[in-house]
Design a protein around this motif. Structure first.
Motif: not given
Lengths: 262, 643
Positions: B7-26
């Motif tokens: 689950l921790l690994s999946l949380i990191v994956l989720a973080m990566l996806v969120i951060a990636g999407a927000l960074a791409a928007r910026r």
């Protein structure tokens, strides 16, 4: 409100290089402010006019807030007055602004008066600020007098107004304004050369003349002569009765020896 | 692998996806900027070196911050990466692997604790509050939670209750951190990396000073920057790289003087302008001192400067262009370039510069001299000295560039000292005399690029007529223009400052120096010599030859404080609470020195203008002349007097 601004071929006071005349750029600021803030529903336009062989750095006026510059090309020795009169008449300007004096040759302070006479318009000298008059078609002019005094006058338009160096500083130069602005070149109709030759010399400030006391006068008398002359002398009458004013004038003229003593 | 670790690994994956999407928007927002020539490949290759060497060289000036950042960033990246690759079964099943992961998270936790320690109980004024104050909690939650989960996994699920608790914390902290990526503190991580790759002055990472202003194309449709989209893409990225550490505001002389400039706030206002409907309301750091009221709204297509926009014009004109903010910035942001771009638009397009600054530019236009003084008067200071003219000699080894200081009565004494020294050392030199125009520094810093380019071209044309090996000048502003900024217009010269040249003369024995006993001297580095050109050693070497006690001020060398005389600040004259030279003179007096040695006409004028009891101000040339005259009166010479 249509405003015309007369621009003369000036020179920088130190380098001697061709340059706009500072007081004319101050006039431009007065014109630009008047056109922008008080232009009325139609908005105001300011047109610069220069009559002479070369426009030179006068195009810099475009950077100081002038939108349109007209160059009436004519030989250096030609009299600019007829061409300017014709252009000013054709332009139908409400207000014509000029500096109180130019910096050389025929752009002396006399030209605005010559033009005013030719156009049959009133002329008002030494404006330090302009505002629309209370009544439509009038202009309220703050006139600069000696020692910082100001007098507010109202003049009916169309009129000619010359501007005093006490007016606000010119708008700062903007290079893009120069880039955007247009210079319209017109060949002026040939005119007779200027009526008389003027000798040109660099300006040299001269010491003020101090009244001299008679030879052999005492130190106190010399001091009195010097200080009285410097302070202007005279007598200030505020709102006098006409009888009294006439009596004072006659007494003054008599004291100067201009009319025979009674 | 325990289910919690998965689950921790999946949380990191989720973080990566969120951060990636927000960074791409910026990052999409950056694309409104003008195209810039960026060597992306070279930048990417150089990124590790730029980050690990150049950035950490600056960060390391504050050792606490350096350790804090190494632990927090290093631990966070290492722990998260390890947790992510734990999804590979072979690794995820190894207990040792999770033991390593726990170690990384522990390091991140220590870093997070240091972040907290710095901000609580009292936050230093230079640090921003707001979202930044939550950061230590998010860091602690994520890294602490990650540590517990990894520890549990390393023990094969022996601490399951603790692991569960840890997972909850890791989820809250991790997603919280990821959500900070586009507008919060974490933006600096991805924008900073992009900024280092696409830096507008790559020379700064290659041991160059790279401080010359880029010339402006005067035929461009719009001159300078009015709206966010007028900035080049890599400039916009730079604004987003700011982590609001506030080192710039401590270094800024205008900020110290209570003028309405705070470089940190300025960069934040510029970054906020990038967002459609952007406001400056979210900013939680120190304000502009004595801030002038502005609307505080902006966005693409809206003006940046003005009372109805983001930044008040007074903020722009407070800057002395001393580059102290740039020197201190760990993210290598170019504040001064941004200010100059904004000034260029104000001056060239709007003619909206401070009223007192307009007059010198007008004089420059028609007399090539900001004071409107005759060019022939430039050599008046040398009355009684023989000053060889280039026009007569045609060639000389050294061309002495006099600069604007020549018109100043006080600085004339310095130039007399320099000329006397040159004559004593038998240097073959000549001056341009009336052919020397202003170098254009003032015009350029006030945004009048058209005026600068005209003067530069005219000076280059004059210099092309004569033969000389080097240009010598006592004015660091002229030195910077001639050495670094004229090359864009075809004038490449070897330019030497008088401190370096006199040091050379003393080293080769062409000048014999006596000792100035008992003098306690502190040296004030001119910004345009020290920071702009990296010359901080030669003046000190020269002073040490004079047999004086040299004291260092609290701020010296490349981190020196400005005298307040650069960037046209004396003519813009923006009101503050104190005068910059008073502050600097206070620092000089604090060393206990009796003399402040200067090496620039601006510094000389600004520091001489300080009233009250204070150390004396002398240019290094004057001190060297004193030492040479001392040597002349030594007994060795008196023996030569005929008996």
């Amino acid at each position: 409100m249509r405003i015309a601004l007369l621009l003369s071929a000036g020179r920088h006071r130190v380098s001697g290089r061709p340059a706009p005349v500072p007081v004319e750029l101050q006039a431009l600021r007065l014109a630009a402010d008047l056109a922008q803030t008080h232009g009325g529903q139609s908005g105001g336009t300011v047109t610069g006019l220069h009559a002479g062989p070369e426009i030179g750095p006068l195009t810099d006026a475009l950077g100081h807030g002038l939108g349109h510059l007209v160059h009436l090309r004519m030989p250096a020795e030609a009299d600019p007055a007829p061409a300017l009169t014709a252009a000013l008449e054709a332009g139908g300007y409400d207000l014509i602004l000029a500096g109180r004096s130019g910096q050389g040759g025929e752009d002396t302070g006399l030209l605005p008066y010559t033009l005013a006479r030719a156009l049959g318009r009133p002329i008002l000298a030494d404006a330090a600020a302009l505002a629309p008059g209370a009544e439509a078609g009038t202009l309220s002019v703050e006139q600069a007098l000696g020692r910082g005094a100001r007098r507010r006058l109202v003049v009916r338009l169309p009129a000619l107004v010359t501007v005093h160096p006490a007016a606000p500083a010119p708008l700062p130069f903007a290079f893009a304004g120069l880039r955007r602005g247009q210079v319209e070149m017109r060949e002026a109709a040939p005119s007779a050369p200027a009526p008389h030759e003027v000798e040109e010399r660099p300006y040299r400030p001269r010491p003020k003349l101090i009244a001299k006391a008679a030879a052999g006068a005492s130190a106190a008398e010399r001091l009195k002569a010097a200080t009285v002359a410097a302070s202007g002398g005279g007598k200030l009458l505020v709102d006098p009765a006409p009888e009294e004013a006439a009596r004072e004038i006659l007494a003054h003229l008599r004291a100067l020896g201009l009319i025979a003593p009674r | 692998m325990t289910d919690l670790a998965l689950l921790l690994s999946l949380i990191v994956l989720a973080m990566l996806v969120i951060a990636g999407a927000l960074a791409a928007r910026r990052a999409r927002a950056w694309r409104i900027g003008r195209a810039a020539r960026v060597d992306w490949a070279a930048g990417l290759m150089a990124l590790p070196k730029r980050y690990l060497v150049d950035v950490h060289h600056v960060v390391g000036r504050d050792p606490y911050a350096a350790r804090m950042h190494a632990l927090a960033a290093g631990g966070l990246l290492a722990g998260s990466s390890l947790a992510l690759i734990g999804l590979i079964p072979a690794l995820g099943d190894a207990r040792l692997f999770w033991w390593l992961t726990a170690l990384a998270f522990a390091a991140a936790f220590a870093g997070g604790a240091m972040v907290g320690r710095r901000r609580y109980p009292t936050k230093p004024a230079r640090l921003s509050g707001g979202r930044f104050q939550i950061l230590p909690f998010l860091l602690a939650a994520y890294s602490g939670g990650g540590f517990l989960v990894a520890l549990d996994a390393s023990l094969g699920g022996a601490l399951r209750p603790l692991g569960l608790l840890g997972l909850a914390f890791a989820a809250i902290g991790g997603i919280g951190l990821a959500l900070q990526i586009d507008r919060g503190p974490m933006r600096h991580a991805f924008a900073g990396a992009a900024h280092l790759v696409a830096h507008p002055r790559p020379g700064r990472f290659m041991d160059e000073r790279a401080t010359a202003l880029a010339p402006l194309d005067l035929d461009a449709p719009r001159l300078g920057v009015a709206m966010p989209e007028d900035f080049a893409v890599n400039r916009l990225i730079g604004f987003d790289a700011c982590i609001q550490c506030g080192r710039c505001e401590i270094a800024c002389p205008a900020f110290a003087a209570g003028q309405p400039l705070n470089p940190k706030r300025l960069i934040q206002d510029l970054a906020a302008s990038l967002q459609p409907g952007g406001t400056n309301a979210a900013y939680a750091g120190s304000p502009y001192p004595n801030a002038r009221p502005v609307a505080g709204v902006g966005g693409p297509g809206l003006p940046i400067v003005g009372e109805a926009a983001m930044i008040h014009p007074d903020t722009l004109w407070s800057c002395t262009t001393c580059r102290a903010c740039v020197e201190e910035c760990p993210m290598m942001i170019e504040h001064v370039d941004a200010i100059l771009d904004l000034r260029r638009f104000q001056t060239l397009e709007l003619g909206a510069l401070p009223a007192k600054a307009a007059a010198p530019l007008m004089e420059l236009r028609y007399a090539d001299e900001p004071g409107g003084r005759p060019l022939t008067g430039r050599t008046d200071f040398a009355a009684g000295l023989t000053l060889p003219l280039m026009a007569q000699k045609g060639e000389a080894e050294i061309l002495l560039w006099l600069g604007e200081g020549a018109y100043d009565l006080r600085y004339g004494r310095t130039l007399r000292a320099l000329v006397t020294l040159l004559q004593k050392a038998g240097v073959d030199f000549a001056v341009l005399g009336a052919e020397e125009r202003d170098c254009g520094d003032l015009a350029r810093r006030l945004g009048d690029e058209a005026g600068f380019q005209r003067l530069a071209r005219a000076n280059i044309e004059t210099l092309a007529r004569y033969r000389f090996a080097r240009i010598l000048t006592a004015d660091p502003h002229a030195l910077h223009a001639l050495r670094n900024e004229y090359s864009a217009f075809g004038g490449t010269y070897e330019v030497v400052h008088h401190t370096a040249f006199l040091d050379e003369l003393a080293a080769t024995g062409r000048l014999t120096l006596g000792a100035l006993e008992a003098a306690r001297v502190t040296y004030h580095d001119p910004c345009y010599l020290g920071r702009y050109n990296g010359e901080v050693d030669a003046p000190r070497r020269l002073l040490d030859r004079l047999g004086i006690a040299r004291l260092e001020m609290e701020r010296s060398g490349k981190r020196s404080m400005c005298c307040g005389g650069g960037g046209g600040a004396p003519v813009s004259d923006i009101e503050g609470e104190r005068r910059i030279p008073d502050i600097r003179m206070g620092q000089a007096a604090a060393t206990g020195a009796g003399i402040v040695a200067v090496a620039c006409p601006q510094c000389s004028a600004m520091l001489e203008g300080v009233t009250g009891e204070r150390p004396a101000v002398h240019d290094i040339a004057e001190l060297v002349l004193m030492a040479v005259e001392k040597a002349g009166t030594a007994p060795a010479r008196s023996a030569q007097v005929p008996a």
